[in-house]
Write an enzyme that holds these catalytic residues in place. Structure first.
Site, short mmCIF file in Angstrom:
data_model
loop_
_atom_site.label_atom_id
_atom_site.label_comp_id
_atom_site.label_asym_id
_atom_site.label_seq_id
_atom_site.Cartn_x
_atom_site.Cartn_y
_atom_site.Cartn_z
N HIS A 78 -41.31 -30.72 12.12
CA HIS A 78 -41.76 -30.00 10.94
C HIS A 78 -40.67 -30.41 9.67
O HIS A 78 -40.69 -29.45 8.85
CB HIS A 78 -41.69 -28.62 11.27
N ASN B 298 -48.94 -22.27 13.99
CA ASN B 298 -49.28 -23.77 13.55
C ASN B 298 -50.85 -23.61 13.12
O ASN B 298 -51.54 -22.43 13.11
CB ASN B 298 -49.43 -24.47 14.69
N TYR C 288 -34.70 -21.84 17.80
CA TYR C 288 -34.67 -21.83 16.42
C TYR C 288 -33.30 -21.46 15.92
O TYR C 288 -32.96 -21.89 14.96
CB TYR C 288 -35.87 -21.06 15.77
#
Ligand code: HDE
Length: 701
Positions: free
Chosen positions: A81, A154, A368
């Site tokens: 991304h 998404n 993350y």
């Protein structure tokens, strides 16, 4: 320190003197350039040298600081991304959900919560083009009164893999190949399809990835999905399962593959520019937030495991309840500070929401936070303004690189008894209002007692929903999907990989496998071994774009290219322009020269774009307002012919003045639905694509 706004440099050549006068700021005397230490800079044009033609001095701290800072301007790009665009906006709740969740953001109808949303492609680097065939990231950071909630989704409701441990393999396979360093931002290569063909669980996602969903017309025209099943927890501690959806106000719309490829050349920043321009002109992109809510009994009887991220719950089986809207109304002030430094994390969640045991989600909860340390360089990344919560943040975490806060006092631990009365100083935990996890006491949350490395049997059906997706599509979309597979597999050099992929496709749909095999001029192999035999389900119309519930055939939010040249009828140009605006569309004036063309009434009309640099792929329909002479001249210009040919080939409406015939015929435009004059019928047609035309212009699988 000397404050010279004018100075003289002796260039030492023939006694010649070079005057350099830096521009004065609006508040001269205040807006002085300084170093990062606050020292005023006397000369930002010339470094300090021994004589005008001599070497540079090490003592030039202004030079060294500036270059040093510049050298370190880039931070590591996101491993996936990396290419993205973002905007600020707000979420507005339509109705209170207090019966379902105690999350503060969902309590009061009409209340607005600020947010920051970043859209992205997955495979390409930060500088890659906006329109490859790729999944789009759809990440929303809600700055709620109870802390930040990140919904990191998404534009596709399922994922490639069921277990986080496969993610690095998936990403390695799709990124540029390890030895050769290409291709950039493309799945059409050996390693990706090698991996995919060996991972039957990816088949459902592959159907979506090869569908028109991965070549969107605009970021404002994509759906968003939270993918995993989450929980909502109410004040009584009861859990309701939830799947999150974003539904675009402008409808879902895609490009044609040939168009997406050409846009990549015409405007690599197509989606970023489009998003910026929409916000800039006040056409704020908007989505509605939808929830699929269900209980344990539903989860028990549903044909698939609700913890399996490769499965959807069809909207026809469980309708989407619309509960609010998101409006993006402000572009970031600074791309790096905000879009690049924003750090999303699915683990950022607020009281009233909770995770489930979806094994992919569980892996993401680790990943993350970890990646932010590596990208942003410090555990204090949460202090960067774009990441900072907009509610009080109080704890005893201290120090670390780039600490921006200066906590006061002696207490940096808890419990303590540091105040004069011997009581605790500083913030305390709160069992009543603090985040608490659902106790898991239902069949979905149940945890087996043993440590195992096992995939649940309930995750074994890899083909039924891939079949459901394919069979739910409009026939034009099915043809696009089959052709996308042919295109991608044609770029795969390893024949055994193509064959293995065909074997998997036989399990999806024998007709699809045959079409793809024919497109590759290869035989159809036997079906691959399926862990669970594929089953048939009723088609889900919500999955199709064309003639589906999310298609909007409108000019609203769409652009019409108006091509004119010397001698064009000024009244006709004005009329088309007005009609497009009345239909909430955006007219884009295109002429051979950007300065404009001389209309038949003698006026010079300036263009928005020069013809050679503004191909028809960047608009949704075209109007040719040309005199016979103008059209004859343009028929000799490749850019003009391609402009018309592409619009026809990309199934767009073409409105043409009587004079435009020479150009139409040079471009091979035949009488066809959507080829009209310049009147009302053109405006009616301009918000549509004419898929029935496609077999005339393209050989599809
Ligand atoms: Fe991500 N993903 N992901 N992902 N993902 C990242 O975090 C990861 C997955 C998604 O605009 C990374 O900050 C793992 C699913 C979006 O900044 C990283 C797994 C979905 C974005 C990461 C997944 C997503 C990311 C890279 C499998 C849809 C961009 C940089 C367990 C529901 C957010 C970063 C933005 C970004 C890991 C799977 C969506 C490396 C390990 C499924 C939209 O942490």
């Amino acid at each position: 320190m000397a404050d010279k706004s004018t100075f003289t440099t002796d260039r030492g050549e023939g006694g010649e003197t070079h005057q350099h006068v830096p521009a004065k700021g609006p508040h001269d005397g205040e807006d002085h350039l300084t170093t990062n230490q606050g020292i005023r800079v006397s000369d930002n044009q010339n470094q300090l040298k021994v004589g005008a033609r001599g070497p540079v001095l090490l003592e030039d701290f202004a030079l060294r600081e500036k270059i040093f800072h510049f050298d370190h301007e880039r931070i590591p790009e996101r491993i996936v991304h990396a290419r993205g665009s973002a905007a600020h906006g707000y979420f507005e709740l339509y109705e209170s959900l207090s019966d379902i969740t105690k999350a503060d953001i969902f309590q009061r109808a009409g209340e607005k919560t600020p947010l920051f949303t970043r859209f992205s492609t997955v495979a390409g680097g930060a500088g890659s083009v906006d329109t490859p065939r790729d999944v789009r990231g759809f990440a929303v950071k809600f700055y709620t009164k109870e802390g930040n909630w990140d919904l990191v989704g998404n534009n596709i409701p399922v994922f490639f893999i069921q277990d986080a441990i496969k993610f690095p393999d998936l990403v390695h396979s799709v990124k540029m190949e390890a030895d050769r360093g290409y291709p950039q931002a493309a799945s059409a290569h050996d390693t990706f399809w090698d991996f995919i063909s060996l991972m039957p669980e990816s088949t459902h996602m592959i159907m979506w990835a090869m569908s028109d969903r991965t070549i969107p017309r605009s970021l404002a025209m994509i759906e968003g999905f939270g993918v995993h099943t989450f929980r909502m927890i109410n004040a009584e501690g009861n859990s309701t399962f939830v799947k999150f959806h974003w539904k675009p106000k402008l409808g879902v719309q895609s490009t044609i593959w040939d168009e997406a490829v050409k846009i990549a050349g015409a405007d690599p920043d197509f989606h970023r520019r489009d998003l910026f321009e929409r916000i800039d002109r006040g056409d704020f992109p908007e989505w509605e937030l939808g929830l699929q809510l269900f209980d344990e009994a539903f989860a028990e009887k549903f044909e698939f495991d609700v913890l399996d991220p490769t499965k959807i719950i069809p909207e026809e089986v469980l309708p989407v309840r619309i509960v609010g809207r998101m409006v993006l109304d402000r572009w970031p002030d600074n791309f790096f500070a905000e879009t690049e430094q924003v750090a999303y994390c699915p683990a950022n969640i607020v009281p009233g929401l909770d995770f489930t045991n979806d094994p992919l989600l569980q892996g993401r909860l680790f990943s993350y936070l970890d990646t932010q340390k590596s990208r942003l360089g410090t555990a204090n990344f949460h202090q960067i303004p774009i990441n900072a919560a907009k509610c009080p943040v109080m704890n005893f975490q201290r120090d670390g690189m780039m600490q921006m806060l200066q906590p006061k006092g002696r207490a940096n631990y808890e419990p303590n008894s540091l105040n004069e009365a011997g009581e605790v100083t500083g913030p305390r935990e709160c069992p009543a209002t603090g985040f608490s996890s659902f106790d898991g006491a239902d069949s979905v949350g149940e945890i087996g007692a043993n440590k195992v490395r096992l995939r649940s049997e309930s995750f074994a059906d890899h083909y039924s929903q891939a079949r459901l997706f394919f069979r739910s599509l409009h026939e034009a979309e099915q043809a696009h999907l089959a052709s996308a597979l042919v295109f991608e597999l044609s770029k795969v050099g390893l024949v055994h990989v193509r064959t293995r992929m065909l074997s998997n496709l036989v399990n999806v749909d024998a007709g699809l496998a045959k079409r793809v095999a024919e497109g590759l001029a290869m035989p159809v192999p036997k079906a691959s071994l399926a862990a669970a035999a594929p089953r048939d389900f009723d088609p889900s119309p919500a999955l199709r774009i064309i003639e589906g519930p999310r298609q909007r055939e409108t000019l609203e939010g769409r652009a019409v290219g108006i091509l004119y040249a010397d001698g064009s009828d000024g009244a006709e140009v004005a009329a088309v322009r007005k009609a497009v605006e009345a239909a909430k569309g955006k007219p884009v004036l295109i002429s051979p020269k950007v300065g404009g063309a001389k209309l038949n009434d003698g006026t010079l009309l300036a263009a928005d774009g020069q013809l050679a640099g503004t191909p028809s792929v960047i608009v949704d329909a075209i109007a040719l307002v040309l005199s016979a002479d103008g059209a004859a001249a343009l028929a000799k210009d490749a850019a003009a012919v391609q402009f018309v040919m592409d619009a026809f080939g990309h199934l767009k409406a073409i409105g043409a003045s009587d004079g435009a015939k020479a150009l139409l015929s040079k471009a091979g435009v035949e009488a066809s639905d959507g080829v009209t004059g310049l009147g009302k019928d053109f405006i009616a047609a301009a918000g549509r694509r004419f898929f029935a035309r496609e077999p005339e212009v393209r050989m599809l699988a």
